[in-house]
Write a protein that holds these residues in place. Structure first.
Motif, mmCIF file in Angstrom:
data_model
loop_
_atom_site.group_PDB
_atom_site.id
_atom_site.type_symbol
_atom_site.label_atom_id
_atom_site.label_comp_id
_atom_site.label_asym_id
_atom_site.label_seq_id
_atom_site.Cartn_x
_atom_site.Cartn_y
_atom_site.Cartn_z
ATOM 1 N N ALA A 1 -14.978 3.385 -6.365
ATOM 2 C CA ALA A 1 -14.146 2.274 -5.896
ATOM 3 C C ALA A 1 -12.671 2.648 -5.807
ATOM 4 N N ALA A 2 -12.344 3.551 -4.888
ATOM 5 C CA ALA A 2 -10.952 3.931 -4.672
ATOM 6 C C ALA A 2 -10.219 2.812 -3.924
ATOM 7 N N PRO A 3 -8.908 2.689 -4.126
ATOM 8 C CA PRO A 3 -8.139 1.645 -3.420
ATOM 9 C C PRO A 3 -8.317 1.733 -1.904
ATOM 10 N N GLY A 4 -8.514 0.576 -1.286
ATOM 11 C CA GLY A 4 -8.657 0.512 0.156
ATOM 12 C C GLY A 4 -10.060 0.728 0.679
ATOM 13 N N THR A 5 -11.018 0.974 -0.208
ATOM 14 C CA THR A 5 -12.404 1.190 0.214
ATOM 15 C C THR A 5 -13.209 -0.096 0.075
ATOM 16 N N VAL A 6 -14.357 -0.144 0.751
ATOM 17 C CA VAL A 6 -15.233 -1.297 0.603
ATOM 18 C C VAL A 6 -15.783 -1.367 -0.820
ATOM 19 N N GLU A 7 -15.941 -0.198 -1.455
ATOM 20 C CA GLU A 7 -16.414 -0.176 -2.848
ATOM 21 C C GLU A 7 -15.441 -0.887 -3.776
ATOM 22 N N GLU A 8 -14.152 -0.835 -3.464
ATOM 23 C CA GLU A 8 -13.173 -1.542 -4.298
ATOM 24 C C GLU A 8 -13.437 -3.043 -4.284
ATOM 25 N N VAL A 9 -13.749 -3.593 -3.117
ATOM 26 C CA VAL A 9 -14.024 -5.027 -2.995
ATOM 27 C C VAL A 9 -15.359 -5.360 -3.655
ATOM 28 N N MET A 10 -16.354 -4.499 -3.470
ATOM 29 C CA MET A 10 -17.653 -4.696 -4.096
ATOM 30 C C MET A 10 -17.505 -4.713 -5.613
ATOM 31 N N ARG A 11 -16.771 -3.747 -6.137
ATOM 32 C CA ARG A 11 -16.574 -3.645 -7.580
ATOM 33 C C ARG A 11 -15.838 -4.872 -8.117
ATOM 34 N N TYR A 12 -14.828 -5.312 -7.394
ATOM 35 C CA TYR A 12 -14.064 -6.496 -7.819
ATOM 36 C C TYR A 12 -14.982 -7.700 -7.986
ATOM 37 N N SER A 13 -15.828 -7.931 -6.992
ATOM 38 C CA SER A 13 -16.707 -9.102 -7.045
ATOM 39 C C SER A 13 -17.802 -8.943 -8.088
ATOM 40 N N LEU A 14 -18.342 -7.741 -8.224
ATOM 41 C CA LEU A 14 -19.405 -7.507 -9.201
ATOM 42 C C LEU A 14 -18.924 -7.671 -10.632
ATOM 43 N N LEU A 15 -17.693 -7.243 -10.898
ATOM 44 C CA LEU A 15 -17.185 -7.245 -12.267
ATOM 45 C C LEU A 15 -16.260 -8.427 -12.554
#
Length: 291
Positions: free
Chosen positions: A27-41
């Protein structure tokens, strides 16, 4: 058993599983994984993966046997919340006590993060190693139907169509069997599909149906009488949007009686066999909770 302690312990286990997964680690800044991680956690009860674990215990297996299934249902649930909160849907700005994904990030990234979570759930399911290939396929098919146009999506469509309209109790139950109950049922039934335990599969399916209805009735009640600081989201929103809810249709007291009836039916479905204790306590939690 102390269901509060079990919920706390399993929630911590699930949080750790999420943090260890590729989504969180990439989940690096600016990636879709960052948004996914934010919502998951962002928090939450983790009730759907906990139902996977409770079902697994009911089947006589260690509760962490189907870790990938637990993650898959939580990813699908989180995707559904991200999309439900969008301006085109419920237009919520608070979820689990934090700004919703489309408030914290660009709206397009929020949409894509939901899409990615849904897809990632099926990656998890398809890569399971501790079940027969045929059983995995059956589980994937079941989950696909549960969260697709005949399940969760159908319930969401009906829910939107029912806004500012009068509905009958049977229609309201159909909405919530799909919008809320379908994923609860999947969380409970999939471990039975993966073990080929058809006898307990039926019991878990019936339990899941009543669990989902009871949970949604209480959710509707809490939207009227709950506290924002406990729920982690705004209250009174159902009335503002003209949502079809149990309190609106039958009143709060009758809604509570209906929830209790579903509690009884859920307990009857699973009986008092070894391993059923957690499930019996979980339906009590679903009906008696304040958040």
């Amino acid at each position: 058993m102390d269901i509060g302690k079990w919920l706390e312990e399993t929630r911590a286990i699930i949080e750790q599983w999420i943090r260890e997964d590729d989504i969180a680690r990439q989940a690096a800044p600016g990636t879709v994984e960052e948004v996914m991680r934010y919502s998951l956690l962002a928090g939450g009860k983790r009730l759907r993966p906990q139902l996977v674990m409770a079902s697994t215990v009911y089947l006589g297996l260690p509760q962490d046997t189907f870790r990938d299934v637990a993650l898959a249902v939580e990813y699908i649930h989180t995707y559904s919340l991200i999309h439900d909160d969008l301006p085109a849907m419920d237009n919520d700005d608070l979820r689990r006590g934090q700004p919703t994904a489309h408030k914290m990030f660009p709206e397009a990234m929020a949409i894509l993060s939901g899409d990615a979570l849904l897809t990632e759930a099926f990656v998890k399911m398809s890569q399971m190693q501790n079940a027969k290939a045929e059983d995995v396929l059956n589980a994937i098919t079941y989950l696909s139907v549960a969260v697709g146009r005949q399940g969760l999506i159908k319930g969401q469509v009906m829910d939107l169509a029912a806004e500012h309209h009068d509905v009958e109790l049977a229609e309201l139950q159909t909405i919530h069997r799909n919008k809320t109950g379908a994923l609860f049922q999947a969380a409970l039934v999939i471990p039975a599909l993966l073990t080929g335990n058809h006898a307990r599969q039926k019991a878990l399916s019936v339990y899941g149906e009543h669990f989902g209805l009871a949970f949604q009735i209480v959710d509707d009640i809490l939207n009227v009488v709950g506290k924002r600081e406990l729920l982690g989201k705004n209250v009174g929103t159902d009335s503002e949007r003209g949502k079809a809810t149990y309190p609106r249709l039958v009143g709060i007291e009758q809604a509570r009686r209906l929830a209790d009836d579903h509690r009884i039916r859920a307990k009857i479905a699973i009986g008092s066999e070894p391993g059923a204790e957690i499930l019996r306590n979980l339906i009590d939690f679903a009906v008696d909770r304040q958040w």
